[in-house]
Design a protein around this motif. Structure first.
Motif, PDB file in Angstrom:
ATOM      1  N   ALA A   8       1.737   5.669  -7.649  1.00  0.00           N
ATOM      2  CA  ALA A   8       0.548   5.636  -8.514  1.00  0.00           C
ATOM      3  C   ALA A   8       0.639   6.648  -9.639  1.00  0.00           C
ATOM      4  O   ALA A   8       0.320   6.338 -10.800  1.00  0.00           O
TER       5      ALA A   8
ATOM      6  N   ASP B  31      -7.697   0.928  -9.764  1.00  0.00           N
ATOM      7  CA  ASP B  31      -8.392   2.185  -9.462  1.00  0.00           C
ATOM      8  C   ASP B  31      -7.442   3.248  -8.938  1.00  0.00           C
ATOM      9  O   ASP B  31      -7.580   4.442  -9.259  1.00  0.00           O
ATOM     10  N   ALA B  32      -6.442   2.835  -8.124  1.00  0.00           N
ATOM     11  CA  ALA B  32      -5.496   3.809  -7.580  1.00  0.00           C
ATOM     12  C   ALA B  32      -4.679   4.454  -8.692  1.00  0.00           C
ATOM     13  O   ALA B  32      -4.380   5.654  -8.638  1.00  0.00           O
TER      14      ALA B  32
ATOM     15  N   ASP C  12       0.806   4.021  -3.011  1.00  0.00           N
ATOM     16  CA  ASP C  12       0.555   5.447  -2.757  1.00  0.00           C
ATOM     17  C   ASP C  12       1.671   6.309  -3.343  1.00  0.00           C
ATOM     18  O   ASP C  12       1.434   7.374  -3.923  1.00  0.00           O
TER      19      ASP C  12
ATOM     20  N   ARG D 128      -5.216   8.744 -11.127  1.00  0.00           N
ATOM     21  CA  ARG D 128      -4.193   9.767 -11.351  1.00  0.00           C
ATOM     22  C   ARG D 128      -4.049  10.152 -12.823  1.00  0.00           C
ATOM     23  O   ARG D 128      -3.158  10.927 -13.179  1.00  0.00           O
TER      24      ARG D 128
ATOM     25  N   HIS E  20       0.827  -1.204   0.000  1.00  0.00           N
ATOM     26  CA  HIS E  20       0.000   0.000   0.000  1.00  0.00           C
ATOM     27  C   HIS E  20       0.864   1.258   0.000  1.00  0.00           C
ATOM     28  O   HIS E  20       0.550   2.239  -0.702  1.00  0.00           O
TER      29      HIS E  20
END
Length: 838
Positions: free
Chosen positions: A528, A713-714, A525, A718, A521
């Motif tokens: 991305a 999706d992450a 973050d 962007r 994760h």
């Protein structure tokens, strides 16, 4: 009184051979490394591990065939077909067919043959190499309703026969089967299974053997046998920089050397004999051997044997004819004719894939062992091969008989079979039998057996994968109900020994710890936006340079998330709804040809763009180029461009990429839980037929850990913020020189030599490939570029969990490089982070 060749094992392990008084004359005992059965029954009359008079070997098979004929009667025998098992019983089965009379013969094979359809397949569960193929030239050979005679060297549990009959009876049901073996060694528990199975399928199954008995095994014999093998291996291990890696199974007294230690034998000690093998006469039963073929061979044998006899030295009193793995019958018949027509003492045996411990003791069945590399470019990759009881046997000459597929540079290399033989006999003769290739049926290319439009529809979520159905169609078959997983250590041993291909099994899915999931994760973050930028760059290049409406075809499974992201970018930026599929490609086996056929039937091949996640050294890039070329030749379909589009190209292997930086793509951190819960693809002959897609599993049970859609999706979130920069960089790259330099491949070759590995397949460059090594293989060490930052946090954690050292290296061309254990041994680390115990 002669010492029984099972005494050594019996005394040390308490193994007993009980039954017919003939058993000890027919069988000895040896040890091997095998997780299921440490002992090995070694036949004295088969002509595989123990050199034997060819008349004895052939005579046992012929005698069994005559007994089968008496059992069936002349009328039924005239309709019988004989099926032998590879590799050990190919010659025995052929000899049984000789005794039966006019029966056609077929044997199973582990060698795929291009252009020959598979008529069946089955598993031999206790073997070191399990997959059997049936490749008859005449598809009707197995389709008759006459008796099927199945021939193996020993009948130990009955599993192999039951697997075969189950497979064939479903395809070609018949009323009668006859099982033939030299020895019936079933336990009391297994003895009734054959009769029960016959009732289950509604057929009669008879058993014909020379002798019968059982092997009595005391408690703990497997562990004791493994410990004994390990102790003798360690005693024979070499010294030097890799002394911690035990040598392969070898003799206690020096016959199984891994490399020549003195001057090489002069070439004049190796004589090639032209047999003048009859045209279109099969070299054996791989594709079928008819009574007409048998007559042609009988007529040609005297002249061929005479050519061998003429090439032998005048003083040769003791001669070995050495066959080659599945090629047992042709060498056997040449040996029987040589025995009949010369005064020399002739013996016959064959080389083998099976690794067995050699101990120079009269009470042990395998006294000596020669080791040499495979020389027929086997489909499951390179590996060691063996010749037993040849060294030290006092042969004045050895006649090596191989088929033309095996007459390769590896056969003639300084460490090859011929050189090994020349170290132990003054004269080596080489006789090459042409490998029989069935003629293509008339009109085969014009009329495929199954129309391309009839190939199965793509699998889609939610039935297969956790991705939405429009995101990707999987050109795969669902093998979710098949047990394919094997422990990392067992897979690595099988792959590196040549006993199996990596695509024949699956690693146990890595279940990440809470700490590791947090690293994923954090990495997502942090990266991305960078990922979204690379997705935009590569997609814009594809749309501008390859096709305005491309068909995205991801290489499963690492390419699949990237293909979905590219599809999403095209929709977000240009309003395009692009087709997207995932297909299988396997190193050493190529791309799924049926998937390409299906794509060509529904799309213009010129619009297809292959997609992958990243490049390492470029092996898949080369594999795809070769596979597309072969597909064009075999199917006459043109237009596929093998150039891969990748998110990251740190190896400089392709022209179409989003970046050439080597950084962490978070999807590389996990396996199925970031790839739609789909396994790596599987290609195994008994599961994937000629008209099937490659297979994969859907791990529905891991749904609670699934991060596949969250990852997509992450990154997609962007897209807006990176669109301007991504489009600008794509425009610059389109105008730049993007010719691949293959820097990665050169670096891998250098690392392979500097670290004494000498195998580029064991060097996995880049963050993504290093992660795969730590998750799926048996790692040796990790090389990290000095000063590498958070991109390697997950690598460092995995390495710590598995007890793998991380070595910082200045000026490393990649952020990191994973090294697979160069010789799989007790020093290798297992999935639990501790030393492997074998």
């Amino acid at each position: 009184m002669n010492t029984w060749s099972g005494t050594w094992v019996a005394e040390r392990l308490g193994v007993e051979l009980a039954g017919d008084e003939r058993l000890r004359g027919m069988l000895g005992l040896a040890l091997r490394r095998n997780p299921k059965r440490a002992h090995l029954l070694v036949s004295n009359v088969l002509g595989k591990h123990v050199p034997q008079a060819p008349s004895v070997v052939h005579g046992h098979g012929v005698g069994l065939g005559r007994r089968v004929r008496e059992l069936l009667g002349d009328a039924a025998a005239a309709q019988a077909v004989v099926l032998g098992y590879a590799e050990t019983a190919t010659g025995l089965g052929h000899s049984v067919a000789d005794g039966l009379g006019a029966a056609p013969y077929l044997h199973s094979t582990r060698r795929p043959v291009a252009g020959v359809a598979t008529a069946g397949g089955f598993e031999e569960s206790h073997s070191h190499a399990t997959s059997h193929l049936l490749l008859p030239e005449d598809a009707s050979l197995l389709a008759g309703d006459g008796p099927l005679v199945l021939v193996d060297d020993e009948f130990s549990t009955g599993n192999t026969v039951l697997n075969t009959v189950r497979d064939l009876h479903a395809r070609y049901p018949r009323e009668r089967y006859v099982v033939v073996a030299l020895v019936d060694m079933r336990s009391a528990a297994d003895a009734g299974r054959l009769e029960e199975f016959a009732r289950e399928i509604g057929a009669r199954i008879d058993l014909v053997t020379v002798a019968s008995g059982t092997v009595r095994l005391p408690d703990g014999v497997l562990e004791k046998g493994q410990e004994l093998v390990a102790r003798f291996e360690t005693a024979a291990a070499p010294s030097g920089p890799f002394a911690q890696f035990p040598a392969p199974l070898q003799a206690v007294r020096g016959t199984a050397r891994q490399a020549p230690t003195g001057p090489q034998p002069p070439s004049d000690r190796i004589t090639r004999v032209d047999l003048r093998w009859p045209a279109r006469l099969p070299d054996g039963g791989r594709h079928g051997f008819t009574p007409a073929h048998r007559t042609a061979l009988e007529n040609a044998l005297p002249a061929m044997a005479d050519r061998i006899a003429t090439a032998l030295p005048d003083n040769a009193q003791r001669v070995l004819v050495l066959g080659f793995e599945e090629l047992m019958y042709a060498p056997l018949r040449l040996a029987t004719e040589l025995e009949r027509t010369t005064t020399a003492e002739v013996r016959y045996s064959t080389t083998t894939r099976s690794p067995v411990l050699a101990v120079d003791d009269p009470g042990y069945a395998i006294r000596t062992r020669l080791v040499f590399p495979a020389h027929d470019d086997p489909a499951d990759g390179p590996g060691e091969r063996y010749a037993y009881n040849v060294a030290g046997a006092g042969f004045d000459a050895v006649v090596a008989v191989v088929d033309s597929v095996a007459d390769t540079p590896a056969l003639h290399a300084p460490d090859g079979l011929l050189a090994r033989l020349a170290e132990h006999t003054p004269h080596v003769l080489l006789a090459v039998v042409p490998s029989y290739v069935p003629a293509a049926p008339a009109g085969a290319q014009d009329a495929p057996e199954r129309p391309d439009t009839m190939l199965p529809e793509p699998l889609r979520g939610p039935a297969f994968s956790s991705y939405a159905p429009e995101e990707v169609g999987w050109l795969l078959q669902d093998l979710s109900d098949v047990t394919l997983e094997a422990p990392t250590e067992e897979r690595e041993e099988a792959i590196q020994s040549g006993g199996a291909h990596y695509a024949e099994s699956l690693p146990v899915e890595y279940q990440p710890s809470e700490q590791y999931q947090q690293l994923f994760h954090n990495a997502l973050d942090a990266s991305a936006a960078r990922l979204a930028h690379a997705v935009g760059v590569v997609t814009e290049i594809v749309l501008a340079e390859r096709s305005p409406r491309p068909v995205l075809v991801s290489l499963a499974r690492a390419g699949t998330p990237v293909g979905i992201l590219m599809r999403r970018w095209a929709q977000h930026r240009h309003g395009l709804d692009l087709p997207h599929y995932a297909v299988s490609i396997v190193r050493g086996r190529g791309i799924d040809a049926n998937a390409l056929r299906r794509l060509a039937a529904h799309h213009d091949p010129r619009d297809v763009v292959f997609v992958d996640g990243w490049t390492g050294k470029g092996a898949i890039t080369r594999e795809l180029a070769q596979a597309v070329e072969e597909f064009e030749k075999d199917h006459g379909v043109f237009g596929f461009d093998p150039e891969i589009a990748v998110l990251a190209d740190p190896g400089s292997c392709v022209r179409t990429y989003g970046t050439r930086e080597d950084y962490l793509i978070p999807s590389a951190c996990l396996n199925s839980t970031v790839s739609g819960l789909i396994s790596r693809t599987v290609l195994r002959a008994d599961l994937v037929g000629p008209d099937d897609y490659h297979g994969a599993k859907y791990y529905r049970e891991l749904a609670d850990s699934d991060l596949s859609v969250a990852f997509l999706d992450a990154v997609s979130a962007r897209f807006d913020e990176v669109t301007e920069a991504a489009c600008a960089e794509a425009k610059d790259l389109l105008a730049a020189d993007r010719t691949p330099t293959w820097e990665g491949w050169a670096a891998v070759e250098r690392i392979s030599e500097e670290y004494g590995i000498h195998d580029v397949n064991l060097v996995k460059p880049g963050v993504g490939e290093t992660t795969r090594v730590l998750l799926r293989r048996v790692p040796w060490k990790v090389l990290a570029r000095a000063g590498a930052g958070s991109d390697l946090d997950h690598v460092r954690l995995l390495a710590e969990q598995r007890g793998v050292p991380v070595e910082e290296v200045p000026d490393l061309p990649y952020t990191c490089v994973g090294l697979i254990h160069p010789r799989y041994t007790r020093g290798a680390t297992g999935a639990d982070g501790t030393a492997v115990t074998l």
